[in-house]
Design a protein around this motif. Sequence first.
Motif, mmCIF file in Angstrom:
data_model
loop_
_atom_site.group_PDB
_atom_site.id
_atom_site.type_symbol
_atom_site.label_atom_id
_atom_site.label_comp_id
_atom_site.label_asym_id
_atom_site.label_seq_id
_atom_site.Cartn_x
_atom_site.Cartn_y
_atom_site.Cartn_z
ATOM 1 N N VAL A 175 -87.272 63.159 -17.047
ATOM 2 C CA VAL A 175 -87.599 64.428 -16.378
ATOM 3 C C VAL A 175 -88.925 64.289 -15.637
ATOM 4 O O VAL A 175 -89.059 64.707 -14.474
ATOM 5 C CB VAL A 175 -87.659 65.590 -17.395
ATOM 6 N N ALA A 176 -89.899 63.665 -16.293
ATOM 7 C CA ALA A 176 -91.200 63.469 -15.645
ATOM 8 C C ALA A 176 -91.062 62.592 -14.401
ATOM 9 O O ALA A 176 -91.693 62.843 -13.368
ATOM 10 C CB ALA A 176 -92.192 62.849 -16.625
ATOM 11 N N GLY A 177 -90.232 61.573 -14.489
ATOM 12 C CA GLY A 177 -90.035 60.701 -13.334
ATOM 13 C C GLY A 177 -89.397 61.443 -12.172
ATOM 14 O O GLY A 177 -89.795 61.259 -11.002
ATOM 15 N N ARG A 178 -88.464 62.303 -12.493
ATOM 16 C CA ARG A 178 -87.752 63.037 -11.444
ATOM 17 C C ARG A 178 -88.628 64.121 -10.808
ATOM 18 O O ARG A 178 -88.614 64.298 -9.589
ATOM 19 C CB ARG A 178 -86.486 63.674 -12.056
ATOM 20 N N LEU A 179 -89.413 64.825 -11.622
ATOM 21 C CA LEU A 179 -90.168 65.967 -11.093
ATOM 22 C C LEU A 179 -91.572 65.593 -10.612
ATOM 23 O O LEU A 179 -92.046 66.118 -9.599
ATOM 24 C CB LEU A 179 -90.288 67.061 -12.167
#
Lengths: 181, 165
Positions: free
Chosen positions: A57-61
């Motif tokens: 999620v952190a990588g995507r956002l």
Amino acid sequence: MSPEPDGDTPEVPDDVAALIGVPQYPITATFDVERSYSWDTLAATQNGNPLFWDDDVAGRLTGGPIAVPTTLSLWMRPHYWEPGATGEQVALQVHFDLKARFDLPEAVMTDNTLIFHTPVRPGDRISHQQVLRSVSGPKTTKLGRGRFWVIDIEYLNQHGDLVGVESYTGFGYRRDDGPNP
Amino acid sequence: MTGSDPQLLESIAVGDVLPTLVVDVTPTTVVLGALASRDWRPMHHDHKFAVERNGVADIFLNTPNQAAWFERFLTDWTGPAGRVGRMTFRMRDSVFPGDAMTFSGTVVSVGTDDVGCGWVEIDVELRAANPERGERLCSTCTARVAVPVDADDNPWSRNGERWRP
């Protein structure tokens, strides 16, 4: 300073008024931003936001992990003790300077504003400076008699990017019936 | 939390009410929050100091931890794509162990700025209730939170002139 009639306590003494608007204590943190402090804050608030727990999620956002935004002030807080340090190590030195200047042994914060800019990331090294914005005349509250003051703090990362701005209103006070501050 | 179902701007309206958050505060809640924020001041972990020096009922929630609770309350609702831009809160009374603290929030404005970022402004109240102290309004907070304007938008991708918190 405006003259006070009949020798009354001046609203704001000259030496304090001279500090208003002046950047003080430019400091760079002694340690890097690290994820464990974010997890401590998340645990303390039972915050399950996957942005901070799930690297996908952190990588995507956010292109990778970031610090919990409200940990902003944490990165400038000194260790409780470190070699060579004497006395209590405090954050927000201007606040403690004012307590000492007005001989106000107690203090609480009453207002806080946080503005978040470039996200703080693990490995960052944060710097800040403190700016006294205002000091009130003597006031009495249910806690005691003292003064309110407003201190702004600007936080930058190691690239000079603004990561946040914070403003505190503090109330320094004396509980007993001692002399006016 | 509701992170799997992020809020989009188009689905939010003035008057919307956020899901209430209720937390039973213990001494551990207060101490954990203070130490997590590296706040070593004794009124947040030393009962005697808080009572005798500060003149309050007990150790109490510190400011950065209270900010973190507000953040949790807001992003529980927005999901992980929600990005808090600004929050301002006034602490009118302290939160003590033994209190049940309740966060409630209402949307007071919805819109986009000149660079197309979707913003929601939320008024939040933190109340505490305790059999001995009754119910008190402890803090009021106004928060400005960016949320995606549509499924392809990501407020976290904004920076520089495109991020105006």
